[in-house]
Design a protein around this motif. Structure first.
Motif, PDB file in Angstrom:
ATOM      1  N   LEU A 112       0.499  -0.981   0.025  1.00 26.98           N
ATOM      2  CA  LEU A 112      -0.159  -0.071  -0.213  1.00 26.98           C
ATOM      3  C   LEU A 112       1.048   1.342  -0.275  1.00 26.98           C
ATOM      4  CD1 LEU A 112      -3.441   1.272   0.397  1.00 26.98           C
ATOM      5  CD2 LEU A 112      -2.531   0.956   2.958  1.00 26.98           C
ATOM      6  N   PHE A 169       1.450   5.094  -1.276  1.00 27.79           N
ATOM      7  CA  PHE A 169       0.987   7.067  -1.689  1.00 27.79           C
ATOM      8  C   PHE A 169       0.153   6.052  -3.258  1.00 27.79           C
ATOM      9  CE2 PHE A 169       0.737  11.239  -4.147  1.00 27.79           C
ATOM     10  CZ  PHE A 169       0.252  11.932  -3.191  1.00 27.79           C
ATOM     11  N   ASN A 170       0.571   6.433  -4.205  1.00 32.06           N
ATOM     12  CA  ASN A 170      -0.323   5.749  -5.585  1.00 32.06           C
ATOM     13  C   ASN A 170      -0.884   4.610  -6.073  1.00 32.06           C
ATOM     14  OD1 ASN A 170       2.073   4.469  -6.050  1.00 32.06           O
ATOM     15  ND2 ASN A 170       2.718   5.600  -7.925  1.00 32.06           N
ATOM     16  N   SER A 171      -0.774   3.864  -4.711  1.00 32.88           N
ATOM     17  CA  SER A 171      -1.917   2.960  -5.295  1.00 32.88           C
ATOM     18  C   SER A 171      -3.177   2.821  -5.487  1.00 32.88           C
ATOM     19  CB  SER A 171      -1.995   2.032  -3.679  1.00 32.88           C
ATOM     20  OG  SER A 171      -0.325   1.686  -3.048  1.00 32.88           O
ATOM     21  N   VAL A 231      -6.405   0.384  -5.114  1.00 36.11           N
ATOM     22  CA  VAL A 231      -7.492   0.533  -3.686  1.00 36.11           C
ATOM     23  C   VAL A 231      -8.884   0.176  -3.946  1.00 36.11           C
ATOM     24  CG1 VAL A 231      -7.557   0.909  -1.579  1.00 36.11           C
ATOM     25  CG2 VAL A 231      -4.773   1.821  -2.221  1.00 36.11           C
ATOM     26  N   LEU A 258      -7.818   6.229   3.604  1.00 37.03           N
ATOM     27  CA  LEU A 258      -7.029   6.325   2.637  1.00 37.03           C
ATOM     28  C   LEU A 258      -7.254   8.216   2.612  1.00 37.03           C
ATOM     29  CD1 LEU A 258      -8.283   3.379   1.382  1.00 37.03           C
ATOM     30  CD2 LEU A 258      -5.703   3.261   2.132  1.00 37.03           C
ATOM     31  N   ARG A 259      -8.228   8.637   1.780  1.00 37.22           N
ATOM     32  CA  ARG A 259      -7.737   9.731   1.209  1.00 37.22           C
ATOM     33  C   ARG A 259      -7.041  11.078   2.188  1.00 37.22           C
ATOM     34  NH1 ARG A 259      -6.676  12.894  -0.915  1.00 37.22           N
ATOM     35  NH2 ARG A 259      -7.297  14.188  -3.067  1.00 37.22           N
ATOM     36  N   THR A 315      -4.140   9.104  -0.940  1.00 36.22           N
ATOM     37  CA  THR A 315      -3.954   8.204  -2.052  1.00 36.22           C
ATOM     38  C   THR A 315      -5.683   8.448  -2.205  1.00 36.22           C
ATOM     39  OG1 THR A 315      -3.493   6.316  -0.406  1.00 36.22           O
ATOM     40  CG2 THR A 315      -5.105   5.509  -2.593  1.00 36.22           C
ATOM     41  N   ILE A 363      -8.908   5.761  -5.544  1.00 32.88           N
ATOM     42  CA  ILE A 363     -10.132   4.618  -5.014  1.00 32.88           C
ATOM     43  C   ILE A 363     -11.294   4.065  -5.612  1.00 32.88           C
ATOM     44  CG2 ILE A 363     -10.835   4.042  -2.740  1.00 32.88           C
ATOM     45  CD1 ILE A 363      -9.586   6.668  -1.055  1.00 32.88           C
TER      46      ILE A 363
END
Length: 399
Positions: free
Chosen positions: A209, A211-213, A215, A231-232, A236, A239
């Motif tokens: 996991l 920063f640029n994953s 998800v 996550l936000r 991230t 999503i």
């Protein structure tokens, strides 16, 4: 010059008023403490009775808190519906917050070292047992599953054991935190938010996991929606939320999801996996969070994840049944890294306070998660609303 005492008091008052917010005194509790407190006692499945009990004498390490509000958790709903923990009779409510109205003489600071005063707003986390792995000196050793929690305690001679009440007795050996800098709605959300802080921290241990994953979050009840918000706040951007209710998917967008997929619009897991892939622009997810309590949903989510990807399973707070997967295709050949997550540690709880401030700072409307508020004497209706899934987060709020 002859200055009378009344003149001195007037001068001092004028100076203090001119200093404004620079002079802060300890908060003051409002109103006298009654002799008795109401509690919502779950006396049988699907039924609370409002009962009154004397407010007990405080020990030197105890704290009496006037309850302001408490969220209704899925755990409360499970206990209300069928008593899986065999706790009846019990005062439920563990997502609570309130104001200190009385303290034992030994109480000076909260569990993070912050001063405590009558009038401060507080939340509790866990009650220590005789377990060396649960300690404030190494907060990452064990999650709250190894300790007692207010709202899940068997009834005893104190009775004020849960947050579904007018007052709660916080006993010595408990963890308590001063959260006077947070508004009531934020304080009610601390406990469920801590669940997601812990889950994301567990996910980060995989090293997948980032920063640029890409998800995917499956399940957009309060847990899944808060997952998206966490996550936000970490930055991230990509999503995808998966759920079967259009209103919840709309809310997922408010929490920070970039795309949504309604599983009711796709027949079969392959079609659903294809929709998730399309939502990511032709790619499968790098990481997935499974936030439902459905064994079928757990079995499906492996299809959403790329080879070498990661999965955090956090949807099963109780035994929800077995899931059928193919270990070769779902785990081994794809080399999926999986972590489980269950509740939180004390450190996660403290981190949650900062998360709530950050979420508000970037404009995430977390307070909108609380869709229904009921007074204590309407608690049966509140639990029924929760079971019907007519809202998101249901809360009991005392006037």
């Amino acid at each position: 010059m002859d200055i009378k005492s009344a003149d001195i008091e007037k001068i001092v008052r004028q100076v203090l008023e001119s200093m404004g917010s620079e002079t802060k005194s300890a908060p003051k509790a409002a109103g006298p403490i009654p002799a008795k407190s109401r509690v919502a006692m779950l006396t049988k499945t699907e039924h609370f009775d409002i009962q009154e009990y004397p407010i007990p004498e405080l020990g030197d390490d105890d704290i009496l808190v006037k309850v302001e509000g408490c969220g209704v958790c899925g755990t409360d709903a499970h206990e209300f519906k069928r008593d899986p923990f065999s706790l009846i009779p019990v005062v439920l409510g563990h997502e609570g917050t309130g104001e200190i109205v009385k303290m034992g003489k030994n109480v000076k600071k909260d569990s993070a070292g912050k001063p405590l005063n009558v009038g401060d707003k507080v939340v509790t986390c866990m009650i220590f047992k005789d377990n060396p792995d649960i300690t404030m000196f190494d907060l990452n050793k064990q999650n709250v599953g190894g300790a007692d929690v207010y709202g899940l305690l068997p009834d005893d001679d104190k009775h004020l054991n849960g947050w579904f009440s007018d007052y709660i007795l916080v006993r010595g050996g408990s963890t308590i935190f001063n959260v006077s800098d947070l508004d009531l709605d934020s304080r009610i959300l601390i406990e469920p938010c801590a669940v997601l802080i812990h889950a994301v921290e567990r996910a980060k241990t995989t090293g997948i996991l980032r920063f640029n994953s890409r998800v995917v979050v499956q399940g957009c009840g309060p847990i899944g929606l808060i997952c998206i918000a966490v996550l936000r706040t970490l930055g991230t951007e990509n999503i995808v939320a998966v759920d079967g209710e259009a209103k919840r998917l709309e809310f997922a967008k408010l929490m920070g999801a970039s795309e949504t997929v309604n599983f009711k619009e796709h027949k079969g897991v392959e079609a659903l996996a294809g929709a998730v892939k399309d939502a990511f622009g032709g790619y499968l997810a790098d990481f997935a969070f499974q936030c439902t309590g459905s064994p079928v949903a757990h079995a499906n989510i492996y299809k959403f994840i790329r080879n070498g990807g990661g999965l955090c399973e956090l949807g099963f707070f109780i035994n929800g049944g077995d899931a059928t997967i193919n270990p070769h295709f779902d785990i081994c050949s794809k080399e999926i890294t999986t972590v489980g997550s269950w509740v939180y540690t004390l450190r996660d709880y403290v981190t949650t306070f900062d998360f709530l401030k950050r979420a508000k700072g970037i404009g995430l409307p977390l307070e909108k998660l609380i869709t229904h508020k009921y007074p204590l004497d309407k608690i049966n209706e509140a639990l029924e609303t929760n079971l019907k899934m007519e809202g998101l987060k249901i809360a009991i709020v005392n006037e």
